[in-house]
Design a protein around this motif. Sequence first.
Motif, short mmCIF file in Angstrom:
data_model
loop_
_atom_site.label_atom_id
_atom_site.label_comp_id
_atom_site.label_asym_id
_atom_site.label_seq_id
_atom_site.Cartn_x
_atom_site.Cartn_y
_atom_site.Cartn_z
N HIS A 54 0.99 -1.18 -0.06
CA HIS A 54 0.05 -0.02 -0.12
C HIS A 54 0.89 1.10 -0.13
O HIS A 54 1.78 1.38 0.76
CB HIS A 54 -0.76 -0.08 1.23
CG HIS A 54 -2.07 1.17 1.41
ND1 HIS A 54 -1.67 2.25 1.72
CD2 HIS A 54 -3.24 1.28 0.90
CE1 HIS A 54 -2.80 2.98 1.29
NE2 HIS A 54 -3.50 2.33 0.80
N GLY A 55 0.60 2.17 -0.68
CA GLY A 55 1.36 3.33 -0.97
C GLY A 55 1.09 4.37 0.21
O GLY A 55 0.32 4.02 1.17
N PRO A 56 1.64 5.45 0.07
CA PRO A 56 1.45 6.59 1.28
C PRO A 56 -0.15 6.83 1.15
O PRO A 56 -0.60 6.93 0.27
CB PRO A 56 2.16 7.73 0.67
CG PRO A 56 2.79 7.49 -0.74
CD PRO A 56 2.50 6.08 -0.88
N GLU A 57 -0.45 7.05 2.38
CA GLU A 57 -1.85 7.66 2.60
C GLU A 57 -2.22 8.91 2.06
O GLU A 57 -1.38 9.81 2.31
CB GLU A 57 -2.39 7.55 3.90
CG GLU A 57 -3.77 7.85 4.14
CD GLU A 57 -4.16 7.41 5.79
OE1 GLU A 57 -5.11 8.47 6.21
OE2 GLU A 57 -3.59 6.78 6.37
N LYS A 58 -3.24 9.13 1.05
CA LYS A 58 -3.68 10.31 0.40
C LYS A 58 -4.27 11.01 1.33
O LYS A 58 -5.21 10.60 2.01
CB LYS A 58 -4.06 10.09 -0.77
CG LYS A 58 -3.39 9.71 -1.79
CD LYS A 58 -4.31 9.43 -3.23
CE LYS A 58 -3.05 8.98 -4.25
NZ LYS A 58 -3.77 8.69 -5.38
#
Length: 59
Positions: A54-58
């Motif tokens: 999972h990428g960085p939280e937006k």
Amino acid sequence: FRRMHRNASELYMRDRIRTVADVTEQVNSITLGEALGVIDDVFDTTQLAVSIVHGPEKH
């Protein structure tokens, strides 16, 4: 070039050129049971693992 190569291979191996409709019909005729059978033959389902990235939280 790729299409000509594929057609030549088809003629050599099958003595005819399969159409898109032919291939689509073959793919659509595969049942879930057949697909699961291949999966069981190819993969050791007792050794499967899942990974979620999972990428960085937006914000």
